[in-house]
Design a protein around this motif. Sequence first.
Motif, PDB file in Angstrom:
ATOM      1  N   SER A  28       0.943  -1.226  -0.034  1.00 33.84           N
ATOM      2  CA  SER A  28       0.153   0.012   0.158  1.00 33.84           C
ATOM      3  C   SER A  28       0.780   1.196   0.318  1.00 33.84           C
ATOM      4  O   SER A  28       0.476   2.145  -0.743  1.00 33.84           O
ATOM      5  N   VAL A  29       1.904   1.272   0.702  1.00 30.75           N
ATOM      6  CA  VAL A  29       2.892   2.606   0.735  1.00 30.75           C
ATOM      7  C   VAL A  29       3.269   2.546  -0.680  1.00 30.75           C
ATOM      8  O   VAL A  29       3.389   3.779  -1.258  1.00 30.75           O
ATOM      9  N   TYR A  36      -7.794   2.128  -9.572  1.00 30.07           N
ATOM     10  CA  TYR A  36      -7.926   0.711  -9.339  1.00 30.07           C
ATOM     11  C   TYR A  36      -7.184   0.042  -8.463  1.00 30.07           C
ATOM     12  O   TYR A  36      -6.008   0.399  -8.167  1.00 30.07           O
ATOM     13  N   GLU A  37      -7.559  -1.297  -8.086  1.00 31.37           N
ATOM     14  CA  GLU A  37      -6.703  -1.600  -6.975  1.00 31.37           C
ATOM     15  C   GLU A  37      -6.361  -1.251  -5.835  1.00 31.37           C
ATOM     16  O   GLU A  37      -5.452  -1.391  -5.391  1.00 31.37           O
ATOM     17  N   GLY A  38      -7.501  -0.444  -5.356  1.00 29.15           N
ATOM     18  CA  GLY A  38      -7.198   0.209  -4.078  1.00 29.15           C
ATOM     19  C   GLY A  38      -7.208   1.693  -4.229  1.00 29.15           C
ATOM     20  O   GLY A  38      -6.173   2.128  -4.811  1.00 29.15           O
ATOM     21  N   THR A  39      -7.831   2.429  -4.173  1.00 30.05           N
ATOM     22  CA  THR A  39      -7.964   4.021  -4.253  1.00 30.05           C
ATOM     23  C   THR A  39      -6.934   4.421  -3.218  1.00 30.05           C
ATOM     24  O   THR A  39      -6.496   3.700  -2.183  1.00 30.05           O
ATOM     25  N   SER A  40      -6.543   5.827  -3.366  1.00 27.01           N
ATOM     26  CA  SER A  40      -5.434   6.315  -2.545  1.00 27.01           C
ATOM     27  C   SER A  40      -5.874   6.337  -1.162  1.00 27.01           C
ATOM     28  O   SER A  40      -5.448   5.998   0.018  1.00 27.01           O
ATOM     29  N   GLU A  41      -7.316   6.623  -1.049  1.00 26.26           N
ATOM     30  CA  GLU A  41      -7.709   6.757   0.343  1.00 26.26           C
ATOM     31  C   GLU A  41      -7.783   5.378   1.061  1.00 26.26           C
ATOM     32  O   GLU A  41      -7.551   5.331   2.200  1.00 26.26           O
ATOM     33  N   VAL A  42      -7.993   4.126   0.368  1.00 24.71           N
ATOM     34  CA  VAL A  42      -8.191   3.117   0.792  1.00 24.71           C
ATOM     35  C   VAL A  42      -6.725   2.466   1.189  1.00 24.71           C
ATOM     36  O   VAL A  42      -6.600   1.936   2.421  1.00 24.71           O
ATOM     37  N   HIS A  43      -5.670   2.854   0.245  1.00 24.83           N
ATOM     38  CA  HIS A  43      -4.280   2.669   1.179  1.00 24.83           C
ATOM     39  C   HIS A  43      -3.880   3.384   1.955  1.00 24.83           C
ATOM     40  O   HIS A  43      -3.221   2.905   3.012  1.00 24.83           O
ATOM     41  N   GLN A  44      -4.288   4.490   2.367  1.00 28.60           N
ATOM     42  CA  GLN A  44      -4.028   5.642   3.412  1.00 28.60           C
ATOM     43  C   GLN A  44      -4.862   4.823   4.866  1.00 28.60           C
ATOM     44  O   GLN A  44      -3.773   4.910   5.702  1.00 28.60           O
ATOM     45  N   LEU A  45      -5.917   4.168   4.483  1.00 30.07           N
ATOM     46  CA  LEU A  45      -6.525   3.576   5.774  1.00 30.07           C
ATOM     47  C   LEU A  45      -5.749   2.453   6.051  1.00 30.07           C
ATOM     48  O   LEU A  45      -5.655   2.038   7.400  1.00 30.07           O
ATOM     49  N   ALA A  46      -5.249   1.475   4.964  1.00 30.00           N
ATOM     50  CA  ALA A  46      -4.402   0.233   5.108  1.00 30.00           C
ATOM     51  C   ALA A  46      -3.240   0.577   6.035  1.00 30.00           C
ATOM     52  O   ALA A  46      -2.816  -0.198   6.976  1.00 30.00           O
ATOM     53  N   ILE A  47      -2.653   1.839   5.539  1.00 35.71           N
ATOM     54  CA  ILE A  47      -1.405   2.111   6.205  1.00 35.71           C
ATOM     55  C   ILE A  47      -1.806   2.779   7.617  1.00 35.71           C
ATOM     56  O   ILE A  47      -0.912   2.396   8.555  1.00 35.71           O
ATOM     57  N   GLY A  48      -2.775   3.375   7.737  1.00 35.20           N
ATOM     58  CA  GLY A  48      -3.200   3.847   9.056  1.00 35.20           C
ATOM     59  C   GLY A  48      -3.639   2.706  10.207  1.00 35.20           C
ATOM     60  O   GLY A  48      -3.337   2.760  11.153  1.00 35.20           O
ATOM     61  N   LEU A  78      -0.162   1.465  11.350  1.00 31.53           N
ATOM     62  CA  LEU A  78       0.366   2.065  12.242  1.00 31.53           C
ATOM     63  C   LEU A  78      -0.190   2.304  13.620  1.00 31.53           C
ATOM     64  O   LEU A  78       0.382   2.387  14.682  1.00 31.53           O
ATOM     65  N   THR A  79      -1.744   2.364  13.541  1.00 31.05           N
ATOM     66  CA  THR A  79      -2.494   2.364  14.868  1.00 31.05           C
ATOM     67  C   THR A  79      -2.890   1.241  15.639  1.00 31.05           C
ATOM     68  O   THR A  79      -3.309   1.241  16.628  1.00 31.05           O
ATOM     69  N   GLY A  80      -3.020   0.276  14.531  1.00 33.85           N
ATOM     70  CA  GLY A  80      -4.207  -0.919  14.950  1.00 33.85           C
ATOM     71  C   GLY A  80      -5.418  -0.915  15.070  1.00 33.85           C
ATOM     72  O   GLY A  80      -6.039  -1.652  15.495  1.00 33.85           O
ATOM     73  N   ILE A  81      -5.842   0.261  14.499  1.00 35.17           N
ATOM     74  CA  ILE A  81      -7.446   0.733  14.541  1.00 35.17           C
ATOM     75  C   ILE A  81      -7.806   0.563  13.006  1.00 35.17           C
ATOM     76  O   ILE A  81      -7.476   1.557  12.361  1.00 35.17           O
ATOM     77  N   PRO A  82      -8.856  -0.186  12.541  1.00 34.16           N
ATOM     78  CA  PRO A  82      -9.374  -0.075  11.311  1.00 34.16           C
ATOM     79  C   PRO A  82     -10.269   1.067  11.259  1.00 34.16           C
ATOM     80  O   PRO A  82     -11.246   1.113  12.056  1.00 34.16           O
ATOM     81  N   ALA A  83     -10.179   1.839  10.344  1.00 34.45           N
ATOM     82  CA  ALA A  83     -11.030   2.884  10.277  1.00 34.45           C
ATOM     83  C   ALA A  83     -12.144   2.887   8.842  1.00 34.45           C
ATOM     84  O   ALA A  83     -12.486   3.937   8.398  1.00 34.45           O
ATOM     85  N   TYR A  84     -12.157   1.863   8.342  1.00 30.14           N
ATOM     86  CA  TYR A  84     -13.045   1.640   7.050  1.00 30.14           C
ATOM     87  C   TYR A  84     -14.447   2.068   7.329  1.00 30.14           C
ATOM     88  O   TYR A  84     -15.209   2.367   6.528  1.00 30.14           O
ATOM     89  N   ARG A  85     -15.136   1.864   8.472  1.00 28.96           N
ATOM     90  CA  ARG A  85     -16.325   1.994   8.866  1.00 28.96           C
ATOM     91  C   ARG A  85     -16.541   3.335   9.828  1.00 28.96           C
ATOM     92  O   ARG A  85     -15.901   3.506  10.509  1.00 28.96           O
TER      93      ARG A  85
END
Length: 367
Positions: free
Chosen positions: A300-301, A345-357, A360-367
Motif C-alpha cells: 500500500s505504501v 483501481y486495485e485500491g484507491t489512494s484513500e483505501v491505501h491510506q487507511l490500510a497504512i493507518g 500504524l495505529t492498530g485501529i481499522p477506520a474503514y467504517r
Amino acid sequence: MIQGTVRSFVDKAVRPNIAAWFEEGVAPRELASELGSLGLFGMHLTGYGCAGTNAVSYGLACLELEAGDSGLRSFVSVQGSLAMYSIWRWGSEEQKQEWLPRLATGEAIGCFGLTEPDFGSNPAGMRTNARRDGGDWILNGAKMWITNGSLADVATVWARTDEGIRGFLVPRGTPGFSAGDIHHKLSLRASATSELSLQDVRLPASAMLPEGRGLSAPLSCLNEARFGIVWGAMGAARDCLNTALAYAGDRVQFDRPIAGFQLTQAKLADAAVELSKGLLLALHLGRLKDQGRLRPEQVSVGKLNNVREAIDIARVCRTVLGAAGITTEYPVLRHANNLESVLTYEGTSEVHQLAIGQALTGIPAYR
C-alpha cells in the motif's frame, strides 16, 4: 536482460502504434501471442509453462510495459497477477493443467471479476451470488470495470455463497454469461474495460476454486497486481520525464532552449528526484517480496506513493511541453490520463491510506 528485452519489444511493437490505439479506443488482441512468447504472462509463477522469475524481474518488466502505456501493463498484470495467480494459488490441479499453460502463452486470455457496479472499495458487500443446484452451481450478478473482460476466454468470478465468498472459473460462451465493453473512456483507452453479466449461469462443481475461501483469497490476488503497479507507475513517470527533457532541449524561446531556464530546471529536477525515490522504493519492496517478507501494508505504501508521484510528474512534464503536451504526438497527457485510472483501481489512494493507518495505529477506520 529481461528489462532490456521488454523495453525493446515496447519500442518496436507499441510506441509506433500506441497513440492511434489510444485515440481509437482499441485494445489489440494480437499482442497477446507476442507477450506470451516473451514469457511475460504469469512470469513470476512457477510451473505450467510459467517463467518462474523473481519479483524484481517481474517489476522491471512492468516498469517497461507501462513506459509504453498503462493499458499494456494492465493487460499483462491482469492476465498474470489476477487471472493466472487466482488459478495457480487457489485452483485445483485439474484447473491449473487446463488453463495455466494456455494463459501463459497468450493462446487464452483471462480476466478477474471482483468489483461490482455498487461495490468497489467495499468488496465484502458484493451482491453476485452462487447457490447449489444438485451437483452444480448457479451464478447471478454483475461485475464492473473488468480489464480484459470482453477479450477473456475464462473469467475468475467471485461470488457470495452459503459457505462464504468463493471463486469460480467461468469460460467464454457459458450460457447466461456475457461481457460488454465500457465506452466513452478518457483514460486507459488502449485497454478493454468491461462489464460482466451473469444470469442463471450454470457451472459444474469442478468450476469452483477449491482452495480459495473468504475475501482474503481475492484480496491476495490484488496484492500481487498492486506490486506490479508500484513499478509500472514509475515507468510512465520515466517516459514523461524523458519526453520533457528532450523537448526542453530542443524548444527555443527568448533565443535559448527552455532547458536553460531556472524554472524549467526546477521542474525537471523535482521530477527526477521523485522518480528516483519511487524506483528505490519499488526495488526495496521487490527485494522484500523475493525474501518472503513483504507485507500488504508495505505494498500500500508503494502503490499510494508511486502512483501519486507519477501523476504529479506527468502533469508537471506536460507544462514543460506547453500546448504541444495536450496532443497524442507526445505521450505525456496520455500517461497522465491513464494514471488517473491507476490511482483508483486495485485500491484507491484513500483505501491505501487507511490500510497504512491501520498498520500504524492498530485501529481499522474503514467504517
